[in-house]
Design a protein around this motif. Structure first.
Motif, PDB file in Angstrom:
ATOM      1  N   PRO A  82       1.986   9.250 -17.796  1.00 19.89           N
ATOM      2  CA  PRO A  82       1.953   8.509 -16.398  1.00 19.89           C
ATOM      3  C   PRO A  82       1.430   6.622 -16.649  1.00 19.89           C
ATOM      4  O   PRO A  82       1.370   6.058 -16.073  1.00 19.89           O
ATOM      5  CB  PRO A  82       1.022   8.901 -15.581  1.00 19.89           C
ATOM      6  CG  PRO A  82      -0.001   9.764 -16.140  1.00 19.89           C
ATOM      7  CD  PRO A  82       0.650  10.140 -17.496  1.00 19.89           C
ATOM      8  N   VAL A  83       1.427   6.766 -17.994  1.00 19.98           N
ATOM      9  CA  VAL A  83       0.862   5.330 -18.734  1.00 19.98           C
ATOM     10  C   VAL A  83       2.033   4.086 -18.224  1.00 19.98           C
ATOM     11  O   VAL A  83       1.454   3.064 -18.107  1.00 19.98           O
ATOM     12  CB  VAL A  83       0.710   5.442 -20.034  1.00 19.98           C
ATOM     13  CG1 VAL A  83       0.197   3.880 -20.634  1.00 19.98           C
ATOM     14  CG2 VAL A  83      -0.611   6.331 -20.531  1.00 19.98           C
ATOM     15  N   SER A  84       3.217   4.628 -18.090  1.00 22.45           N
ATOM     16  CA  SER A  84       4.120   3.546 -17.781  1.00 22.45           C
ATOM     17  C   SER A  84       3.935   2.984 -16.455  1.00 22.45           C
ATOM     18  O   SER A  84       4.822   1.946 -16.072  1.00 22.45           O
ATOM     19  CB  SER A  84       5.514   4.248 -18.204  1.00 22.45           C
ATOM     20  OG  SER A  84       5.714   5.162 -17.246  1.00 22.45           O
ATOM     21  N   LEU A  85       3.276   3.733 -15.444  1.00 20.81           N
ATOM     22  CA  LEU A  85       3.216   3.326 -14.177  1.00 20.81           C
ATOM     23  C   LEU A  85       1.980   2.576 -13.818  1.00 20.81           C
ATOM     24  O   LEU A  85       1.523   2.255 -12.942  1.00 20.81           O
ATOM     25  CB  LEU A  85       2.959   4.577 -13.251  1.00 20.81           C
ATOM     26  CG  LEU A  85       4.453   5.436 -13.085  1.00 20.81           C
ATOM     27  CD1 LEU A  85       4.290   6.673 -12.361  1.00 20.81           C
ATOM     28  CD2 LEU A  85       5.625   4.757 -12.607  1.00 20.81           C
ATOM     29  N   VAL A  86       1.225   2.138 -14.891  1.00 17.24           N
ATOM     30  CA  VAL A  86       0.110   1.377 -14.789  1.00 17.24           C
ATOM     31  C   VAL A  86       0.326  -0.168 -14.462  1.00 17.24           C
ATOM     32  O   VAL A  86      -0.351  -0.433 -13.563  1.00 17.24           O
ATOM     33  CB  VAL A  86      -0.929   1.459 -16.037  1.00 17.24           C
ATOM     34  CG1 VAL A  86      -1.999   0.469 -15.970  1.00 17.24           C
ATOM     35  CG2 VAL A  86      -1.471   2.795 -16.214  1.00 17.24           C
ATOM     36  N   PHE A  87       1.220  -0.678 -15.186  1.00 16.97           N
ATOM     37  CA  PHE A  87       1.759  -2.080 -14.539  1.00 16.97           C
ATOM     38  C   PHE A  87       2.129  -2.137 -13.221  1.00 16.97           C
ATOM     39  O   PHE A  87       1.737  -3.040 -12.583  1.00 16.97           O
ATOM     40  CB  PHE A  87       2.907  -2.661 -15.667  1.00 16.97           C
ATOM     41  CG  PHE A  87       3.171  -3.989 -15.201  1.00 16.97           C
ATOM     42  CD1 PHE A  87       2.452  -4.969 -15.497  1.00 16.97           C
ATOM     43  CD2 PHE A  87       4.422  -4.106 -14.624  1.00 16.97           C
ATOM     44  CE1 PHE A  87       2.689  -6.153 -15.090  1.00 16.97           C
ATOM     45  CE2 PHE A  87       4.762  -5.324 -14.393  1.00 16.97           C
ATOM     46  CZ  PHE A  87       3.930  -6.576 -14.616  1.00 16.97           C
ATOM     47  N   PRO A  88       2.878  -1.430 -12.716  1.00 14.03           N
ATOM     48  CA  PRO A  88       3.457  -1.489 -11.225  1.00 14.03           C
ATOM     49  C   PRO A  88       2.234  -1.097 -10.464  1.00 14.03           C
ATOM     50  O   PRO A  88       2.134  -1.889  -9.220  1.00 14.03           O
ATOM     51  CB  PRO A  88       4.599  -0.504 -11.006  1.00 14.03           C
ATOM     52  CG  PRO A  88       5.052   0.118 -12.424  1.00 14.03           C
ATOM     53  CD  PRO A  88       3.952  -0.263 -13.383  1.00 14.03           C
TER      54      PRO A  88
ATOM     55  N   ALA B  44      -2.392  -5.761  -6.786  1.00 10.27           N
ATOM     56  CA  ALA B  44      -2.671  -7.339  -6.450  1.00 10.27           C
ATOM     57  C   ALA B  44      -2.055  -7.698  -5.322  1.00 10.27           C
ATOM     58  O   ALA B  44      -2.605  -8.562  -4.480  1.00 10.27           O
ATOM     59  CB  ALA B  44      -2.561  -7.774  -7.974  1.00 10.27           C
ATOM     60  N   ILE B  45      -0.660  -7.460  -5.098  1.00 10.73           N
ATOM     61  CA  ILE B  45       0.120  -7.823  -4.116  1.00 10.73           C
ATOM     62  C   ILE B  45      -0.747  -7.541  -2.982  1.00 10.73           C
ATOM     63  O   ILE B  45      -0.608  -8.259  -1.792  1.00 10.73           O
ATOM     64  CB  ILE B  45       1.623  -7.534  -4.378  1.00 10.73           C
ATOM     65  CG1 ILE B  45       2.223  -8.160  -5.244  1.00 10.73           C
ATOM     66  CG2 ILE B  45       2.335  -7.999  -2.944  1.00 10.73           C
ATOM     67  CD1 ILE B  45       3.693  -7.715  -5.680  1.00 10.73           C
TER      68      ILE B  45
ATOM     69  N   LEU C  29       0.797  -1.223   0.054  1.00  8.63           N
ATOM     70  CA  LEU C  29      -0.018  -0.194   0.051  1.00  8.63           C
ATOM     71  C   LEU C  29       0.789   1.317   0.066  1.00  8.63           C
ATOM     72  O   LEU C  29       0.646   2.240  -0.618  1.00  8.63           O
ATOM     73  CB  LEU C  29      -0.963   0.068   1.123  1.00  8.63           C
ATOM     74  CG  LEU C  29      -2.103  -0.970   1.113  1.00  8.63           C
ATOM     75  CD1 LEU C  29      -2.797  -0.940   2.539  1.00  8.63           C
ATOM     76  CD2 LEU C  29      -3.114  -0.720  -0.068  1.00  8.63           C
ATOM     77  N   TYR C  30       1.948   1.352   0.724  1.00 10.94           N
ATOM     78  CA  TYR C  30       2.934   2.338   0.578  1.00 10.94           C
ATOM     79  C   TYR C  30       3.498   2.737  -0.858  1.00 10.94           C
ATOM     80  O   TYR C  30       3.802   3.718  -1.270  1.00 10.94           O
ATOM     81  CB  TYR C  30       4.144   1.744   1.761  1.00 10.94           C
ATOM     82  CG  TYR C  30       5.308   2.902   1.602  1.00 10.94           C
ATOM     83  CD1 TYR C  30       5.034   4.077   2.240  1.00 10.94           C
ATOM     84  CD2 TYR C  30       6.148   2.768   1.150  1.00 10.94           C
ATOM     85  CE1 TYR C  30       6.284   5.230   2.351  1.00 10.94           C
ATOM     86  CE2 TYR C  30       7.427   3.627   0.980  1.00 10.94           C
ATOM     87  CZ  TYR C  30       7.242   4.823   1.752  1.00 10.94           C
ATOM     88  OH  TYR C  30       8.309   5.585   1.619  1.00 10.94           O
ATOM     89  N   ARG C  31       3.858   1.408  -1.432  1.00 12.75           N
ATOM     90  CA  ARG C  31       4.105   1.468  -2.954  1.00 12.75           C
ATOM     91  C   ARG C  31       3.196   2.134  -3.656  1.00 12.75           C
ATOM     92  O   ARG C  31       3.358   2.855  -4.559  1.00 12.75           O
ATOM     93  CB  ARG C  31       4.577   0.176  -3.242  1.00 12.75           C
ATOM     94  CG  ARG C  31       5.864  -0.431  -2.635  1.00 12.75           C
ATOM     95  CD  ARG C  31       7.121   0.287  -2.932  1.00 12.75           C
ATOM     96  NE  ARG C  31       7.462   0.529  -4.483  1.00 12.75           N
ATOM     97  CZ  ARG C  31       8.619  -0.025  -4.977  1.00 12.75           C
ATOM     98  NH1 ARG C  31       9.398  -0.885  -4.191  1.00 12.75           N
ATOM     99  NH2 ARG C  31       8.662  -0.064  -6.276  1.00 12.75           N
ATOM    100  N   VAL C  32       1.919   1.815  -3.677  1.00 16.83           N
ATOM    101  CA  VAL C  32       0.925   2.287  -4.371  1.00 16.83           C
ATOM    102  C   VAL C  32       0.645   3.744  -4.145  1.00 16.83           C
ATOM    103  O   VAL C  32       0.432   4.433  -5.021  1.00 16.83           O
ATOM    104  CB  VAL C  32      -0.462   1.497  -4.098  1.00 16.83           C
ATOM    105  CG1 VAL C  32      -1.747   2.102  -4.615  1.00 16.83           C
ATOM    106  CG2 VAL C  32      -0.492   0.146  -4.621  1.00 16.83           C
TER     107      VAL C  32
END
Length: 87
Positions: A55-61, A67-68, A35-38
């Motif tokens: 910011p599209v490149s940050l969608v995958f992370p 999900a994690i 959650l901190y990373r999100v």
């Protein structure tokens, strides 16, 4: 009727009570870290968009860490509920 939740409950109930506390706490810490990373991904998205980057490149992370966080939150809840039950 067997459901997925009952199968998971059977597997969790096989774990020792002390070990389930350890697994629950470590999974909970992992969920908090995710959650901190999100949160910081949302911050980076806002920062990148203000300087003109996409910011599209940050969608995958974002999807990955989300999900994690959900998965480890569920694992933490299952094992901490197992610990809270009387032996």
């Amino acid at each position: 009727m067997n459901t997925v939740l009952s199968r998971i409950q059977e597997q969790v109930s096989r774990v020792d009570r002390t070990r389930s506390l350890m697994i629950g706490i470590s999974a909970g810490l992992t969920a908090l870290w995710s959650l901190y990373r999100v949160f910081w991904l949302f911050y980076a998205t806002a920062t990148f968009s203000s300087v003109g980057w996409s910011p599209v490149s940050l969608v995958f992370p974002l999807v990955l860490w989300g999900a994690i966080a959900i998965a480890t939150g569920a694992v933490s809840a299952a094992f901490l509920l197992r610990y809270a039950k009387q032996p």
